[in-house]
Design a protein around this motif. Structure first.
Motif, PDB file in Angstrom:
ATOM      1  N   ALA A 175      28.471  90.465 -35.013  1.00  0.00           N
ATOM      2  CA  ALA A 175      29.503  91.344 -34.461  1.00  0.00           C
ATOM      3  C   ALA A 175      29.020  92.026 -33.178  1.00  0.00           C
ATOM      4  N   VAL A 176      27.751  92.416 -33.155  1.00  0.00           N
ATOM      5  CA  VAL A 176      27.186  93.032 -31.940  1.00  0.00           C
ATOM      6  C   VAL A 176      27.126  92.009 -30.812  1.00  0.00           C
ATOM      7  N   LEU A 177      26.661  90.800 -31.113  1.00  0.00           N
ATOM      8  CA  LEU A 177      26.559  89.764 -30.083  1.00  0.00           C
ATOM      9  C   LEU A 177      27.923  89.355 -29.545  1.00  0.00           C
ATOM     10  N   ASP A 178      28.955  89.461 -30.396  1.00  0.00           N
ATOM     11  CA  ASP A 178      30.306  89.134 -29.942  1.00  0.00           C
ATOM     12  C   ASP A 178      30.790  90.097 -28.857  1.00  0.00           C
ATOM     13  N   LEU A 179      30.170  91.242 -28.759  1.00  0.00           N
ATOM     14  CA  LEU A 179      30.542  92.219 -27.728  1.00  0.00           C
ATOM     15  C   LEU A 179      29.761  92.023 -26.433  1.00  0.00           C
ATOM     16  N   MET A 180      28.830  91.067 -26.455  1.00  0.00           N
ATOM     17  CA  MET A 180      27.970  90.842 -25.296  1.00  0.00           C
ATOM     18  C   MET A 180      28.297  89.485 -24.667  1.00  0.00           C
ATOM     19  N   PRO A 181      28.225  89.377 -23.359  1.00  0.00           N
ATOM     20  CA  PRO A 181      28.526  88.096 -22.698  1.00  0.00           C
ATOM     21  C   PRO A 181      27.409  87.078 -22.916  1.00  0.00           C
ATOM     22  N   GLY A 182      27.798  85.817 -22.972  1.00  0.00           N
ATOM     23  CA  GLY A 182      26.829  84.739 -23.031  1.00  0.00           C
ATOM     24  C   GLY A 182      26.110  84.576 -24.345  1.00  0.00           C
ATOM     25  N   GLN A 183      26.669  85.102 -25.438  1.00  0.00           N
ATOM     26  CA  GLN A 183      25.977  85.054 -26.735  1.00  0.00           C
ATOM     27  C   GLN A 183      26.763  84.261 -27.782  1.00  0.00           C
ATOM     28  N   ARG A 184      27.619  83.350 -27.302  1.00  0.00           N
ATOM     29  CA  ARG A 184      28.464  82.615 -28.251  1.00  0.00           C
ATOM     30  C   ARG A 184      27.637  81.799 -29.240  1.00  0.00           C
ATOM     31  N   ARG A 185      26.640  81.082 -28.736  1.00  0.00           N
ATOM     32  CA  ARG A 185      25.850  80.214 -29.608  1.00  0.00           C
ATOM     33  C   ARG A 185      25.085  81.034 -30.644  1.00  0.00           C
ATOM     34  N   ALA A 186      24.479  82.128 -30.193  1.00  0.00           N
ATOM     35  CA  ALA A 186      23.725  82.967 -31.128  1.00  0.00           C
ATOM     36  C   ALA A 186      24.647  83.587 -32.172  1.00  0.00           C
ATOM     37  N   ALA A 187      25.828  84.046 -31.753  1.00  0.00           N
ATOM     38  CA  ALA A 187      26.770  84.650 -32.694  1.00  0.00           C
ATOM     39  C   ALA A 187      27.263  83.622 -33.705  1.00  0.00           C
ATOM     40  N   THR A 246      25.558  80.960 -34.712  1.00  0.00           N
ATOM     41  CA  THR A 246      24.446  80.689 -35.622  1.00  0.00           C
ATOM     42  C   THR A 246      24.331  81.770 -36.687  1.00  0.00           C
ATOM     43  N   LEU A 247      24.457  83.032 -36.289  1.00  0.00           N
ATOM     44  CA  LEU A 247      24.358  84.129 -37.249  1.00  0.00           C
ATOM     45  C   LEU A 247      25.545  84.151 -38.205  1.00  0.00           C
ATOM     46  N   THR A 248      26.718  83.801 -37.712  1.00  0.00           N
ATOM     47  CA  THR A 248      27.884  83.711 -38.601  1.00  0.00           C
ATOM     48  C   THR A 248      27.672  82.640 -39.660  1.00  0.00           C
ATOM     49  N   ALA A 249      27.117  81.504 -39.245  1.00  0.00           N
ATOM     50  CA  ALA A 249      26.827  80.434 -40.201  1.00  0.00           C
ATOM     51  C   ALA A 249      25.779  80.863 -41.215  1.00  0.00           C
ATOM     52  N   LEU A 250      24.712  81.525 -40.743  1.00  0.00           N
ATOM     53  CA  LEU A 250      23.666  81.996 -41.654  1.00  0.00           C
ATOM     54  C   LEU A 250      24.240  82.961 -42.686  1.00  0.00           C
ATOM     55  N   GLY A 251      25.054  83.919 -42.236  1.00  0.00           N
ATOM     56  CA  GLY A 251      25.646  84.887 -43.154  1.00  0.00           C
ATOM     57  C   GLY A 251      26.563  84.227 -44.168  1.00  0.00           C
ATOM     58  N   THR A 252      27.363  83.274 -43.717  1.00  0.00           N
ATOM     59  CA  THR A 252      28.317  82.614 -44.606  1.00  0.00           C
ATOM     60  C   THR A 252      27.607  81.793 -45.671  1.00  0.00           C
ATOM     61  N   LEU A 253      26.571  81.061 -45.273  1.00  0.00           N
ATOM     62  CA  LEU A 253      25.838  80.232 -46.233  1.00  0.00           C
ATOM     63  C   LEU A 253      25.035  81.078 -47.219  1.00  0.00           C
ATOM     64  N   SER A 254      24.390  82.123 -46.725  1.00  0.00           N
ATOM     65  CA  SER A 254      23.541  82.941 -47.603  1.00  0.00           C
ATOM     66  C   SER A 254      24.351  83.832 -48.530  1.00  0.00           C
ATOM     67  N   ALA A 255      25.633  84.027 -48.228  1.00  0.00           N
ATOM     68  CA  ALA A 255      26.468  84.866 -49.091  1.00  0.00           C
ATOM     69  C   ALA A 255      26.748  84.197 -50.432  1.00  0.00           C
ATOM     70  N   VAL A 256      26.700  82.874 -50.479  1.00  0.00           N
ATOM     71  CA  VAL A 256      27.050  82.158 -51.719  1.00  0.00           C
ATOM     72  C   VAL A 256      26.030  82.425 -52.831  1.00  0.00           C
ATOM     73  N   PRO A 257      24.709  82.206 -52.601  1.00  0.00           N
ATOM     74  CA  PRO A 257      23.763  82.531 -53.695  1.00  0.00           C
ATOM     75  C   PRO A 257      23.727  84.017 -54.022  1.00  0.00           C
ATOM     76  N   ALA A 258      23.967  84.871 -53.020  1.00  0.00           N
ATOM     77  CA  ALA A 258      24.019  86.311 -53.305  1.00  0.00           C
ATOM     78  C   ALA A 258      25.180  86.628 -54.243  1.00  0.00           C
TER      79      ALA A 258
END
Length: 283
Positions: free
Chosen positions: A63-75, A77-89
């Motif tokens: 969410a923080v990176l989404d407010l910054m320019p040029g951070q689409r790829r990083a945002a 990647t983090l969205t994917a990490l959060g979505t995948l790790s939420a399942v075992p949690a």
């Protein structure tokens, strides 16, 4: 907000679905080793709240990176990490939820529903980002963060107001005064049987093995079950007490948790023998 949470706690209309889901979870996660793993017995701490740090941290960072320019790829990647790790949690959370009291399960259902909505929104956000629709992805991500934040609030209510998966017995230590307290004459204590005594109105269990006596808090740390009414079993060469309510199991020679749903050890008190009288004090 307090009134709303009280209504959830008293919402008996949730019980039908909640009871069916509880049976389904217990039937699916039926192995003791699997349940203990998900409860965090091996960790000595509930596993679910530790696991949720990964998806929540990843999503907040995205969410923080989404407010910054040029951070689409990083945002992305983090969205994917959060979505995948939420399942075992979520699986660990369901395992804990299935061992809670009914009013706690009601709040837990709403907590899970809010997080499920958040996870679905983040799944849509990830799909949109991967297809190049980053504006839609950001919008869905912020909506998802709002949903999981509401879920986190309910999770905090479960832990701090309703005592779900926290050590509910350790507060008994605060009621015991300083100094040594007499409990019983050693000669009167039977071998390898549970005996209940009180110090400053705090219930304790005594277990004699030879000339050694274990003194342990009697309230189970999981849901205040009466360990004094529990069964003594030998597990891996150690005498253990099994809570009669939910089956949490603790070693009588050290208090270590052996089986959940408790993920916390049970408190052992120091002892000494003075003129044939067993005494105990605060750790």
């Amino acid at each position: 907000m307090r009134a709303f949470l009280t209504k959830i706690e008293q919402a008996s209309g949730l019980d039908g679905f909640g009871d069916r889901l509880q049976r389904a979870v217990q039937g699916t996660l039926s192995g003791q080793r699997v349940r203990d793993l998900l409860h965090g017995v091996w960790l000595g701490h509930p596993l679910h709240p530790a696991m949720v740090q990964v998806p929540v941290g990843a999503w907040m960072s995205a969410a923080v990176l989404d407010l910054m320019p040029g951070q689409r790829r990083a945002a992305t990647t983090l969205t994917a990490l959060g979505t995948l790790s939420a399942v075992p949690a979520a699986v660990a959370g369901l395992n804990d939820w299935a061992a809670l009291a009914r009013d706690q399960r009601r709040v837990g259902l709403v907590h899970a529903a809010s997080n499920t909505v958040g996870l679905a929104l983040y799944g849509g956000s990830l799909a949109a980002r991967l297809s190049g629709r980053h504006g839609v992805g950001r919008a869905l991500g912020w909506l998802g963060l709002s949903a999981v934040s509401a879920g986190a609030y309910l999770g905090g209510h479960l832990a701090y107001k309703e005592g779900a998966q926290v050590n509910v017995s350790v507060s008994d230590l605060h009621l015991i005064s300083d100094g040594w307290h007499s409990l019983a004459e050693l000669a009167t204590l039977p071998q390898r049987e549970l005996v209940t005594r009180e110090v400053d109105q705090v219930s304790l269990i005594l277990y004699r093995h030879g000339d050694e006596v274990t003194v342990m808090l009697e309230r189970c740390p999981h849901q205040s079950g009466p360990l004094g009414a529990g069964e003594v079993r030998e597990i891996d060469g150690h005498a253990c007490v099994v809570c009669p309510w939910h089956g949490s199991t603790f070693r009588l020679n050290g208090g270590e948790v052996v089986h959940g749903p408790s993920a916390n050890d049970q408190q052992i008190l120091p002892t000494r023998i003075v003129d044939g009288v067993l005494e105990t004090r605060l750790p």
